[in-house]
Design a protein around this motif. Sequence first.
Motif, PDB file in Angstrom:
ATOM      1  N   LYS A   4      50.676  -9.505  98.560  1.00 20.68           N
ATOM      2  CA  LYS A   4      51.656  -8.880  97.658  1.00 20.68           C
ATOM      3  C   LYS A   4      51.009  -8.054  96.554  1.00 20.68           C
ATOM      4  CE  LYS A   4      53.529 -12.836  96.866  1.00 20.68           C
ATOM      5  NZ  LYS A   4      54.221 -14.038  96.492  1.00 20.68           N
ATOM      6  N   LYS A   5      49.707  -8.255  96.365  1.00 24.10           N
ATOM      7  CA  LYS A   5      49.042  -7.563  95.254  1.00 24.10           C
ATOM      8  C   LYS A   5      47.936  -6.647  95.778  1.00 24.10           C
ATOM      9  CE  LYS A   5      50.004 -11.279  92.030  1.00 24.10           C
ATOM     10  NZ  LYS A   5      49.475 -12.303  91.131  1.00 24.10           N
ATOM     11  N   PHE A  45      52.594   0.600  98.545  1.00 25.65           N
ATOM     12  CA  PHE A  45      54.009   0.189  98.546  1.00 25.65           C
ATOM     13  C   PHE A  45      54.578   0.197  99.975  1.00 25.65           C
ATOM     14  CE2 PHE A  45      54.254   1.396  93.849  1.00 25.65           C
ATOM     15  CZ  PHE A  45      54.345   0.074  93.430  1.00 25.65           C
ATOM     16  N   GLU A  50      53.702  -5.526  96.301  1.00 29.98           N
ATOM     17  CA  GLU A  50      54.716  -5.601  95.240  1.00 29.98           C
ATOM     18  C   GLU A  50      54.130  -5.365  93.856  1.00 29.98           C
ATOM     19  OE1 GLU A  50      56.599  -9.403  95.790  1.00 29.98           O
ATOM     20  OE2 GLU A  50      57.092  -8.924  97.871  1.00 29.98           O
ATOM     21  N   GLN A  51      52.825  -5.570  93.725  1.00 34.10           N
ATOM     22  CA  GLN A  51      52.213  -5.355  92.410  1.00 34.10           C
ATOM     23  C   GLN A  51      50.880  -4.624  92.548  1.00 34.10           C
ATOM     24  OE1 GLN A  51      50.800  -8.749  89.994  1.00 34.10           O
ATOM     25  NE2 GLN A  51      51.956  -7.840  88.315  1.00 34.10           N
ATOM     26  N   PRO A  94      56.994   3.692  89.338  1.00 33.52           N
ATOM     27  CA  PRO A  94      57.356   2.411  89.960  1.00 33.52           C
ATOM     28  C   PRO A  94      58.226   1.553  89.034  1.00 33.52           C
ATOM     29  CG  PRO A  94      55.004   2.811  90.125  1.00 33.52           C
ATOM     30  CD  PRO A  94      55.547   3.818  89.159  1.00 33.52           C
ATOM     31  N   ARG A  95      58.930   0.621  89.644  1.00 38.60           N
ATOM     32  CA  ARG A  95      59.788  -0.288  88.879  1.00 38.60           C
ATOM     33  C   ARG A  95      58.987  -0.942  87.746  1.00 38.60           C
ATOM     34  NH1 ARG A  95      61.256  -5.127  90.412  1.00 38.60           N
ATOM     35  NH2 ARG A  95      59.959  -5.000  92.259  1.00 38.60           N
ATOM     36  N   THR A  96      59.620  -1.092  86.585  1.00 36.72           N
ATOM     37  CA  THR A  96      58.922  -1.676  85.435  1.00 36.72           C
ATOM     38  C   THR A  96      58.261  -3.006  85.827  1.00 36.72           C
ATOM     39  OG1 THR A  96      60.638  -0.722  84.067  1.00 36.72           O
ATOM     40  CG2 THR A  96      59.215  -2.339  83.007  1.00 36.72           C
ATOM     41  N   THR A  98      55.733  -3.439  87.876  1.00 38.31           N
ATOM     42  CA  THR A  98      55.022  -3.485  89.164  1.00 38.31           C
ATOM     43  C   THR A  98      53.613  -2.898  89.049  1.00 38.31           C
ATOM     44  OG1 THR A  98      56.196  -1.484  89.792  1.00 38.31           O
ATOM     45  CG2 THR A  98      56.968  -3.511  90.773  1.00 38.31           C
ATOM     46  N   ILE A  99      53.320  -2.235  87.925  1.00 39.39           N
ATOM     47  CA  ILE A  99      51.948  -1.750  87.720  1.00 39.39           C
ATOM     48  C   ILE A  99      51.358  -2.455  86.515  1.00 39.39           C
ATOM     49  CG2 ILE A  99      50.508   0.213  87.086  1.00 39.39           C
ATOM     50  CD1 ILE A  99      51.861   1.927  88.899  1.00 39.39           C
TER      51      ILE A  99
END
Length: 291
Positions: A4-5, A45, A50-51, A94-96, A98-99
């Motif tokens: 996920k990362k 992505f 996800e992160q 990216p969505r808040t 996620t970075i």
Amino acid sequence: MKVKKAVFPVAGLGTRFIPATKAMAKEMLPVVDKPIIQYAVEEAFAAGIEQIIFVTGRGKKALEDHFDRCFEIEASLESKGKTDLLKQIQELVPRTGTIVYTRQHQPLGLGHAIWCARDIVGDEPFAVLLADDMIQTKGKPVLSEMVEKFDRFRASIAAVMEVEKDQTDKYGILDAGPLEDNVVRIKDMIEKPSPEEAPSNLAIVGRYILTPKIWDYLGKKEKGAGGEIQLTDAMKGLLREQPIFGYKFQGERFDCGDKAGFQMANLAFALERPDMRDKLLSFIKGIVNTC
Ligand code: UTP
């Protein structure tokens, strides 16, 4: 456990690209119309990451701003009715959350840069992408293929390709045996060997999925080739405890940290764009005819 990362080490000095990289990260150089880093983030992505964890250094502010909102530009595009462009720049943020950013205070080597992300990644498998290794594929992006392989093997895996024998001193080189179509099982590896020392011409390029056991070896922070803390040396240690596989991807890899490789990437990716292809081809043909 799912991958996920993804860690993006972007703290290198980019000395091969001086003077362009004196005040700017090489990952922000554009290939056609997108910075190099954006291709790799999109690849991550698309593979289900996800992160994203950027390991940055000095002079990387533009990179952080690139993935943030820019209200002046958005307002200007909106007032001019340029909705396509507006959508484009909004979508690349990216969505808040996620970075995530962390810093490597000194460029001590790729292995050290990855180690700087240890507390953010924690005890789970993770991907590493070196954005300046751009890979053009006809099918799925390389990281997506590797995530599928990881789900099957549950072991670390690196993207690998054959290189010219006289180029081995630029790569981590493998001693490996075939396992199945496009997959090898790694027996040993050595960072930047001379052609005489190299056990093969099979080289690791910038995509990895690593199990958290790698932290034990990265944490040793032993200096290797070029006086740097190398990922290859940590993987060599990991090999004593766990299997590591190599995925022979199908596609063209460009070393965008190198001036010639960067120009080739620009040409190859621009030729994929229908609005540029014909113009470029006739330009290239013109040059070739006069050579
Ligand atoms: P490179 O070998 O391309 O090194 O690093 P570099 O310093 O960026 O470039 P040159 O060789 O001086 O031109 C491979 C990747 O590892 C990162 C780089 O940013 C690049 O993505 N890296 C390297 C770090 O984050 N920290 C380091 O200390 C070294």
